[in-house]
Design a protein around this motif. Sequence first.
Motif, PDB file in Angstrom:
ATOM      1  N   TYR A  41       0.867  -1.098  -0.069  1.00 46.73           N
ATOM      2  CA  TYR A  41      -0.100   0.002  -0.038  1.00 46.73           C
ATOM      3  C   TYR A  41       0.777   1.277  -0.061  1.00 46.73           C
ATOM      4  N   HIS A 101      -6.581   7.182  -1.014  1.00 49.17           N
ATOM      5  CA  HIS A 101      -6.131   7.674   0.252  1.00 49.17           C
ATOM      6  C   HIS A 101      -6.193   8.952   0.691  1.00 49.17           C
ATOM      7  N   LEU A 111      -6.540   2.169   5.475  1.00 49.93           N
ATOM      8  CA  LEU A 111      -5.948   1.831   4.317  1.00 49.93           C
ATOM      9  C   LEU A 111      -6.757   2.272   3.152  1.00 49.93           C
ATOM     10  N   TYR A 135      -3.723  -0.753  -6.657  1.00 53.85           N
ATOM     11  CA  TYR A 135      -3.296  -1.922  -6.015  1.00 53.85           C
ATOM     12  C   TYR A 135      -3.853  -3.228  -6.399  1.00 53.85           C
TER      13      TYR A 135
END
Length: 716
Positions: A98, A148, A290, A297
Amino acid sequence: MKMGAWKQAFFNERMPACALKGHWVSFRLVDVTGNGKAFGGLPFSVHDSSGRHHVGKLNDEGFASLQDFYCGPVVLMLDDLYSGTEEPYYQLRTRRTYKLPITELQMRAERTFFASADDRRVEESSAYQEADRFYQVEVSDLVRHSAHLPLPASSVLRPKRHALKMMADLGFGPPEPTLSGIVLFPNKHTVLQVRPLRALRTMLSTEDSFCALNLYQLALFAALSYCDFGQVPAESPSDEVRFPLDPSVGNLFAEQLSVYHEAWRIDPKQSHRFYPIYEDVPYSQRFEILPFDPELYPQNRPELKEEQEHPARLHFFDDEKFGTDTQAFITHHDEIILISVRGTVSRADVLRDADAHQVSFEDGVGKAHDGFYQAYRAMRDFVLQYLDQFHLGQRIVICGHSLGGAIALLLAEGLRRAPDAHYNILLYTYGAPRAADAEFTAGASALVHHRIVNHNDPVPSVPAPWMNTTAKLWIPGAITLFSNPAPGGLLFAAGLVRVGGNPYRHHGEQYHFMPITLPDGSHSSVLWKPGCESLQEAGCNRALQLQGDMPDRDNLLRQLFQADQHFMTTSYIPAAWATLRRWQQTLESEGPLVTQREFELLDRAFEDMREQLRAKRRELAQRRPANDRSHEPGDALNAEIDRLHTSRERLASLRWRRLRARDVYGSQAPSTHLQSSLKRWFSHRENRESAQFASIPPPAHDEQARVQTLDIDSVV
């Protein structure tokens, strides 16, 4: 084409296909005060309507302009990644899993501040007057990857997304498939006021020593463990996740604290507002949830199905499907990894509480309560996988209430003994039962554990070390308990069973909420360390009323189902809040922790208790047969009388003890941010109790598990 065509509105159906060159655009990035210095030198990119790509840097005042481009809107982006080595940005950008796409713009925005403590929007500033167009924007508006980053805050001056969509539909703008950037219109000066990237973070001390700050803050987190994670969709997300449920774990960390909102609700039925003490931190130093970004990802991609990772799976452990029904959450920032374990809620929890057979603690020494041990083993791998990805030397702070406290103890000791891990553990538990035997307790002596007990809470008294009844005597009582569980499920009765093995022993240093009545008739409590089993067993002894080998089951059920002093939001949290306020006021006044009147009341109760113990010793001596040379009953009572004397001495010391700032705030005492954090906390009327010693907030009439009247005489 007509010479006046460039004057027509953009996206008008009469807009000519061919555009004239020779137009300009200018823009400036400013903070909420109208100052552009925070963004000076930032690289930017602009895509015009003809498909050309322009790059440049803002000047020292955050200003830039483009000249002589084709007529039409342009799309501005500031998407260059941060390339420095400053922490924590470098670590977050380069960590093994991450990796965060932190941009230079994000780093700059994290160094700006709100104009007011409550993040009120500044609708006008000096920059507002200079602009043809003025927008209040987020970092996420100007970068490509934003999973994020926090959700945008509402504002009437937000840029309109439909203009960006129209540009994309016409084939203009950045060559990415997602809608990114801000549309700027030609021949106009646009000012972009960038919202600060600041977050609120619950202050915690990382020191071994007990402090009132952690007592209160971790009580709130222990209660939060009873909430859902709140992710939507809960499973198999495809493109994004949200956390709309308030309260929930995800909502608190991802949608409230991350946008600088002071949250206080940690129980759906909570009415009194218990605010944590928050510190203002750069967004990257918040407690992290997260990101979910399948494009960035691979582990987030929906096609992985059962193997797909997403925030709920990473941060929240819920074993309901697999038998133990253990629940916990985990999150972290650059200094702390926080783990909170849930107490008794469901029928599966009840059965686990009841399973008091002792089994070997394979990750250490001694034996543990089988039900608690199985719950620990169920969540162990979940915690280790998280630590393997995100532990970089942080202090691991673990908390838990009731059953959650027992599991938290086994987890803490298991982590402390993990080979080559060198985890540094700090444990706070609330109303926890005994989880393991004397050998385990001795072997775990190096584990820092602060164990909090509310005065007449019966749960910490079980499984009792002196109980060795047979299982068949407890089966009828257990069936009654299981058939009619009360909300909160304080069903530890069958856990009193222990057949053979070493005696159960509590671990950690106990802190006891002793009830007091204030001069105005309101109730509060004194937190201290009594050190005598007569107090530690008070809740259980009052419930059991032993009759031969068989306890009075009806009395036990009544005590358990009315054990309001075991609940978090109506018992432990109010008492912890009152303790924090008492210690704050004591620190400010440089006075004692207890008044002379309070000491006399408590001391009189201890003297009465000592006389009762002496009378019991005489009674046992008279009953003992002449040929019985055993001294065990008398020895036990003598030892307890000695402990009671020690407890009275500890109580007397409270009259003279003077608190230091570290007693109240731990490692946060020297923090430069403490005073601003306290100012924010005291701005809420609930925290401005003016009495000499803060009273426990009364619960609302409709609140479940109301706190009963606290009676100083109940210690005897």
